[in-house]
Write a protein that holds these residues in place. Structure first.
Motif, PDB file in Angstrom:
ATOM      1  N   ALA A 131       0.679  -1.161  -0.064  1.00 49.42           N
ATOM      2  CA  ALA A 131      -0.104   0.061   0.073  1.00 49.42           C
ATOM      3  C   ALA A 131       0.970   1.307  -0.025  1.00 49.42           C
ATOM      4  O   ALA A 131       0.603   2.214  -0.726  1.00 49.42           O
ATOM      5  CB  ALA A 131      -0.823   0.049   1.136  1.00 49.42           C
ATOM      6  N   MET A 132       2.026   1.087   0.730  1.00 49.47           N
ATOM      7  CA  MET A 132       2.902   2.294   0.854  1.00 49.47           C
ATOM      8  C   MET A 132       3.488   2.541  -0.492  1.00 49.47           C
ATOM      9  O   MET A 132       3.796   3.662  -0.900  1.00 49.47           O
ATOM     10  CB  MET A 132       4.186   2.218   1.664  1.00 49.47           C
ATOM     11  CG  MET A 132       3.846   1.998   3.144  1.00 49.47           C
ATOM     12  SD  MET A 132       4.987   1.234   4.226  1.00 49.47           S
ATOM     13  CE  MET A 132       6.542   1.954   3.429  1.00 49.47           C
ATOM     14  N   GLN A 133       3.825   1.687  -1.210  1.00 55.37           N
ATOM     15  CA  GLN A 133       4.609   1.787  -2.585  1.00 55.37           C
ATOM     16  C   GLN A 133       3.208   2.086  -3.795  1.00 55.37           C
ATOM     17  O   GLN A 133       3.797   2.935  -4.722  1.00 55.37           O
ATOM     18  CB  GLN A 133       4.968   0.397  -2.994  1.00 55.37           C
ATOM     19  CG  GLN A 133       5.990   0.393  -4.277  1.00 55.37           C
ATOM     20  CD  GLN A 133       7.270   1.131  -3.986  1.00 55.37           C
ATOM     21  OE1 GLN A 133       7.825   1.092  -2.935  1.00 55.37           O
ATOM     22  NE2 GLN A 133       8.000   1.034  -5.210  1.00 55.37           N
ATOM     23  N   GLU A 134       2.088   1.622  -3.728  1.00 50.60           N
ATOM     24  CA  GLU A 134       1.258   1.736  -4.695  1.00 50.60           C
ATOM     25  C   GLU A 134       0.280   2.890  -4.525  1.00 50.60           C
ATOM     26  O   GLU A 134      -0.466   3.164  -5.484  1.00 50.60           O
ATOM     27  CB  GLU A 134       0.377   0.524  -4.914  1.00 50.60           C
ATOM     28  CG  GLU A 134       1.304  -0.845  -5.216  1.00 50.60           C
ATOM     29  CD  GLU A 134       1.971  -0.814  -6.562  1.00 50.60           C
ATOM     30  OE1 GLU A 134       1.874  -0.055  -7.235  1.00 50.60           O
ATOM     31  OE2 GLU A 134       2.938  -1.176  -6.582  1.00 50.60           O
ATOM     32  N   TYR A 135       0.226   3.257  -3.270  1.00 47.88           N
ATOM     33  CA  TYR A 135      -0.827   4.454  -2.805  1.00 47.88           C
ATOM     34  C   TYR A 135      -2.332   3.951  -2.965  1.00 47.88           C
ATOM     35  O   TYR A 135      -3.126   4.683  -3.546  1.00 47.88           O
ATOM     36  CB  TYR A 135      -0.664   5.694  -3.515  1.00 47.88           C
ATOM     37  CG  TYR A 135       0.781   6.460  -3.034  1.00 47.88           C
ATOM     38  CD1 TYR A 135       0.477   7.299  -2.060  1.00 47.88           C
ATOM     39  CD2 TYR A 135       2.093   6.181  -3.422  1.00 47.88           C
ATOM     40  CE1 TYR A 135       1.710   8.108  -1.422  1.00 47.88           C
ATOM     41  CE2 TYR A 135       2.930   6.672  -2.930  1.00 47.88           C
ATOM     42  CZ  TYR A 135       2.921   7.761  -1.903  1.00 47.88           C
ATOM     43  OH  TYR A 135       3.855   8.238  -1.363  1.00 47.88           O
TER      44      TYR A 135
END
Length: 321
Positions: A131-135
């Motif tokens: 989730a941090m990477q893909e937003y």
């Protein structure tokens, strides 16, 4: 947010607003100016941070204070060994009309405090890191975008390592900074005790809105950098890679492996923000050095020889300069 006539005017405004932000947070957080500055830098660079410190050093209060001064939504997730990915991301449930409905998890906030991330199994860690990477969050084939600005602050407790799942190096690389939170000084601790046992509570004013943060995040990306500063950052990172043509002798002697290209990118973008905070319009080598330690600390791995001789990561990084 087009109220500024030029990027120079916007940079001056950012410099001023950042100072206001620091002094506002300082009403609640005693000391720890370096930690506050790094956390704010990470937010404005669209990065995430890993905070390493023993319990009771007001990590939650620190992040709550930042979200209050920035008028952003805040969510805290306590990581435990039985935490499931759906406990963070959310899950689909049947409503009374027997239709599937997605119930958003605690990750749907502007600022997320992931407390003791090393206490939860890799599957749950991976859900957060994705989730941090893909937003965004994907559930049952549907993608749900996360609100921006989106900033994750993960904490790790360095003393209790029993029953923990340390983050692999490849996943640590997702974090812009690795920030060490130390004990307060005697005077600071006296101020903390007086402030927290008196019954009076400091009220924080809203200094910046979400739209302004997004504008300043874009401004930082537009900050010009000279070629020699970019080359200095890349040279510094290449020095950390043992047994390569540009390796520093200490890297070959004391490191298992060095930092990847993401470290070079983060050094430059964090130096841009650091330059604006200092009132400059472009970063120089001094700005690279100022933020190099928290950028490189979790991207280089000591070998057995370094551990046997008690050579710290910090002393290795200082020697690379």
């Amino acid at each position: 947010m087009s109220k500024f006539t030029s990027d120079v005017e916007a940079a001056d405004a950012f410099h001023q607003r950042f100072k206001e932000l620091e002094s506002e947070i300082g009403k609640v957080i005693v000391g720890q100016q370096g930690v506050v500055r790094l956390l704010l830098t990470s937010l404005f660079c669209q990065g995430h941070s890993l905070l390493v410190g023993v319990p009771g050093l007001a990590k939650t209060l620190l992040v709550k204070s930042i979200s209050s001064a920035l008028d952003l939504s805040f969510s805290r997730i306590q990581f435990t060994p039985d935490l499931m990915p759906s406990d963070i991301l959310g899950a689909e449930t049947l409503d009374k009309d027997r239709n599937f409905r997605f119930n958003k998890g605690p990750i749907f906030a502007h600022i997320v405090l992931a407390d003791e991330i090393n206490r939860t199994p890799p599957k749950t860690q991976a859900a957060l890191l994705e989730a941090m990477q893909e937003y965004s969050v994907t559930a049952a084939g549907n993608t749900y975008p996360l609100e921006k600005p989106f900033f994750v602050l993960a904490t790790q407790n360095p003393i209790e390592q029993e029953g923990t799942y340390p983050l692999p190096e490849a996943q640590l690389d997702r974090f812009l900074f690795n920030i060490l939170l130390d004990y307060p000084s005697f005077e600071e601790e006296v101020s903390v005790v007086k402030g927290t046992t008196s019954g009076t509570e400091a009220h924080l004013n809203k200094v910046m809105s979400a739209d302004e943060i997004l504008y300043f995040q874009q401004l930082i990306r537009r900050v010009p950098v000279t070629d020699h500063v970019v080359e200095y950052a890349v040279r510094l990172v290449q020095k950390t890679r043992p047994n390569t043509p540009n390796a520093h002798e200490w890297a070959s002697k004391y490191l298992e492996w060095g930092a990847g290209p993401r470290a070079s990118q983060y050094l430059v973008v964090a130096a841009k923000c650091h330059a604006l905070i200092q009132g400059k319009y472009s970063p120089d080598e001094e700005d690279i050095r100022a933020i190099a330690e928290p950028v490189l600390r979790h991207r280089i791995v000591r070998n057995f020889k370094a551990e046997a001789e008690n050579i710290s990561l910090e002393s290795i990084i200082k020697t690379l300069f």
